[in-house]
Design a protein around this motif. Structure first.
Motif, short mmCIF file in Angstrom:
data_model
loop_
_atom_site.label_atom_id
_atom_site.label_comp_id
_atom_site.label_asym_id
_atom_site.label_seq_id
_atom_site.Cartn_x
_atom_site.Cartn_y
_atom_site.Cartn_z
N ARG A 106 51.52 13.64 31.61
CA ARG A 106 52.90 13.15 31.67
C ARG A 106 53.07 12.17 32.84
O ARG A 106 53.77 11.17 32.73
CB ARG A 106 53.89 14.30 31.78
N LEU A 107 52.39 12.43 33.96
CA LEU A 107 52.42 11.50 35.09
C LEU A 107 51.84 10.15 34.66
O LEU A 107 52.41 9.10 34.97
CB LEU A 107 51.63 12.07 36.26
N LYS A 153 54.04 19.09 44.01
CA LYS A 153 54.74 17.88 43.59
C LYS A 153 53.81 16.69 43.78
O LYS A 153 53.22 16.51 44.85
CB LYS A 153 56.02 17.68 44.41
N SER A 182 54.34 8.31 32.48
CA SER A 182 55.41 7.73 33.30
C SER A 182 54.91 6.49 34.03
O SER A 182 55.61 5.48 34.09
CB SER A 182 55.93 8.76 34.31
N SER A 211 43.33 10.68 37.12
CA SER A 211 43.60 12.13 37.14
C SER A 211 42.62 12.89 38.02
O SER A 211 43.01 13.82 38.72
CB SER A 211 43.55 12.69 35.72
N GLU A 240 55.93 14.25 39.43
CA GLU A 240 55.67 15.37 38.52
C GLU A 240 55.66 16.61 39.39
O GLU A 240 55.15 16.59 40.52
CB GLU A 240 54.32 15.16 37.82
N THR A 241 56.22 17.70 38.90
CA THR A 241 56.29 18.95 39.66
C THR A 241 55.75 20.08 38.81
O THR A 241 56.05 20.17 37.61
CB THR A 241 57.74 19.26 40.07
N MET A 242 54.95 20.94 39.42
CA MET A 242 54.40 22.09 38.70
C MET A 242 54.34 23.31 39.62
O MET A 242 54.46 23.17 40.85
CB MET A 242 53.01 21.77 38.15
N HIS A 255 50.65 18.13 32.98
CA HIS A 255 51.42 17.43 34.02
C HIS A 255 50.76 16.09 34.37
O HIS A 255 51.46 15.09 34.55
CB HIS A 255 51.57 18.30 35.26
N LYS A 307 59.51 10.14 34.11
CA LYS A 307 60.05 10.90 35.25
C LYS A 307 59.98 9.99 36.46
O LYS A 307 58.95 9.90 37.12
CB LYS A 307 59.26 12.18 35.46
#
Length: 162
Positions: A57-58, A95, A61, A72, A39-41, A54, A150
C-alpha cells in the motif's frame, strides 16, 4: 520511548536518530506542502503485522504521488533495526513516512516505532464513513485528487474528526 530510523543509503540497515531532537528541515516539502505518504502498522512481540500488505500500500501511494521511495527490502531492514532498538516485546506502533524532501534533494524517509498508547490496547477499530461529495468516477477524471493514497495531507480527515 520513540525510536527513529532514517532510510539512508550510507547505512544499509537504517540510521538511528534521536527522536527527541529536530530531524527535518523546515523547507522539507512534507512540512511545507504535506507532500508525502505514510503507512502505520502494529508490531506484536517484535513482529510487524501484515508487513507485506502495508509495504504494498505504501508503494501504491508513492506511485500515485510519483514519489521515488526506497524499495521494500530497504524499508524492511530499517523496520528490523527500529524494532530491535525499541527492545519491547509488547505492542508497538510502526509508522513508515516518506516526504518528497527538500526541493531537488530527493525523498526523506524514516521508520518511527512507539509504544501503543495504553488507552488503545485491546480496542477494536472504530470507523466513521462520510460522503466525500465525489462520484465514483472522480479518480479517473481527476487523478490529482489522489483517491486511495495515504498522504501526509490530512486536513480533511482532521476536520472530520473535529
Amino acid at each position: 520511548m520513540t525510536v527513529l530510523v532514517f532510510l539512508d543509503s550510507a547505512y544499509p540497515d537504517g540510521r538511528i536518530a534521536d527522536a527527541g531532537q529536530p530531524q527535518l528541515k523546515v523547507t522539507d516539502t512534507g512540512i511545507t506542502r504535506g507532500d508525502g505518504i505514510f503507512e502505520t502498522m502494529l508490531a506484536v512481540q517484535g513482529a510487524p503485522r501484515k508487513l507485506q500488505a502495508h509495504l504494498a500500500r505504501l508503494a501504491t501511494s508513492a506511485e500515485a504521488l510519483e514519489l521515488d521511495v526506497p524499495a521494500s527490502s530497504v524499508w524492511e531492514r530499517a523496520i528490523t533495526t527500529a524494532l530491535a532498538e525499541a527492545d519491547d516485546d509488547g505492542e508497538l506502533v510502526v509508522k513508515l513516512v516518506a516526504t518528497r524532501g527538500e526541493e531537488g534533494a530527493g525523498a526523506t524517509a524514516w521508520v518511527q516505532v512507539s509504544p501503543l498508547p495504553k488507552e488503545l490496547r485491546g480496542q477494536r477499530l472504530k470507523v466513521l464513513l462520510l460522503d466525500r461529495g465525489y462520484d465514483s468516477t472522480v479518480a479517473q477524471r481527476a487523478p490529482w485528487l489522489l483517491m486511495g493514497a495515504k498522504t501526509l495531507s490530512y486536513a480533511v480527515n482532521m476536520a472530520a474528526l473535529r
